[in-house]
Design a protein around this motif. Structure first.
Motif: not given
Length: 325
Positions: A227-229, A213, A178, A211, A231-232, A224-225
């Motif tokens: 969490t996104r990472w 963010a 990320g 990825v 998920a990826a 939040r960032a």
């Protein structure tokens, strides 16, 4: 005796030393080829010292043919520890050559500031675009560094930083990275260049691009960032700088993740707090002393009429591995 509050002039020095203003000018500006007796020189210098005389900038410019001012352009951003250290080193290195550094953080357009202070050289933290470089020269700057990249590409020095970050993580076995992008717009050009380096290293390593963010320095943003990472399936993050990386550490903690077991993190700049956080932050270190010296030498060489060299001169970036990776 009460000294006048008005500015002391070369005429005052001449009167006190019992010489002409021309003689004062020759002595104080150290004009070559003048047969002025040593006793007269000493008398002028002593008078100037006793009166507290300081030559006016415009007078120095007329005497030398140019000013001794170098203008450093700092992007519209916060002045962090790494930038502050570079400014100090550059100022010290320029002072050794009789040059004075002034900085421009924000406000009037850079070419207007250059014209107002009559700067002989303008230095940036990254290459200027061609339009800005031309405007600075029209404003009176003899030297503009770093030079624009004629290919119009990204800042190679900053790209190398991203390559080092990603290369370190890939070498540690990470296959999904990320990138923590700062929200501040003034940082975007440098951040994009570092991201380009991370992306290039991923391509070389045969893995997908990072990825990205965007996050600020608030725990909620970082959480939040993260969490996104997650998920990826990201297992390691390259952050724009150490402050952003420390925010990622906070976000990982907020998510109950272990660093580096669940998420590895690497920053840039090696700020003093990088080794004090838990876990200690892996980062990219610059030799700011060397960077300041090399940039100052480039300015001095260019002012002397030598061809300035456009090359990465950020002081040999290197990986500092710590517990976060």
């Amino acid at each position: 005796m009460t000294r006048s509050s008005r500015r002391i002039t070369s005429e005052d020095v001449a009167r006190a030393a019992g010489v002409s203003r021309t003689t004062v000018s020759f002595v104080l500006n150290d004009r070559p080829g003048q047969s002025i007796p040593m006793e007269t020189r000493q008398r002028v210098l002593e008078a100037a010292r006793n009166l507290g005389y300081r030559p006016h900038a415009s007078a120095r410019t007329l005497a030398a043919g140019r000013s001794d001012l170098v203008l450093l352009a700092i992007p519209d951003t916060r002045l962090g520890p790494a930038t502050s250290r570079f400014v100090e080193e550059l100022a010290a290195a320029l002072a050794e050559h009789g040059l004075t550094l002034i900085t421009h953080l924000a406000g009037a357009p850079l070419p207007d500031v250059c014209a107002t202070v009559n700067a002989s050289a303008v230095v940036g933290l990254s290459p200027f675009d061609a339009e800005t470089a031309d405007a600075l020269r029209r404003a009176g700057a003899e030297v503009v560094l770093p030079l624009p990249d004629p290919r119009g590409g990204v800042d190679e020095a900053m790209e190398q930083v991203g390559r080092l970050q990603a290369g370190h993580l890939i070498d540690r076995g990470h296959r999904r990275l990320g990138y923590a992008m700062p929200v501040h717009r003034g940082l975007r050009a440098m951040a994009d260049a570092r991201l380009a380096g991370v992306t290039a290293a991923c391509a070389t390593g045969g893995i997908d691009p990072p990825v990205v963010a965007e996050l600020g320095l608030a725990v909620a943003d970082a959480s939040r960032a993260v969490t996104r990472w997650r998920a990826a399936e990201v297992t390691a993050v390259c952050a724009y700088n150490d402050e952003t990386a420390i925010a990622v550490l906070a976000g990982a903690h907020d998510q109950g993740l272990a660093v580096p077991a669940d998420l590895a993190v690497i920053g840039v700049d090696d700020i003093p707090t990088a080794k004090l956080v838990t876990p200690a932050l892996s980062t990219i270190r610059f030799d700011v002393h060397e960077a300041g010296r090399r940039r100052a030498e480039a300015v001095v060489a260019a002012l002397a009429g030598q061809e300035p060299v456009s090359s990465p001169d950020i002081g040999g970036p290197s990986v500092v591995p710590r517990d976060s990776t």
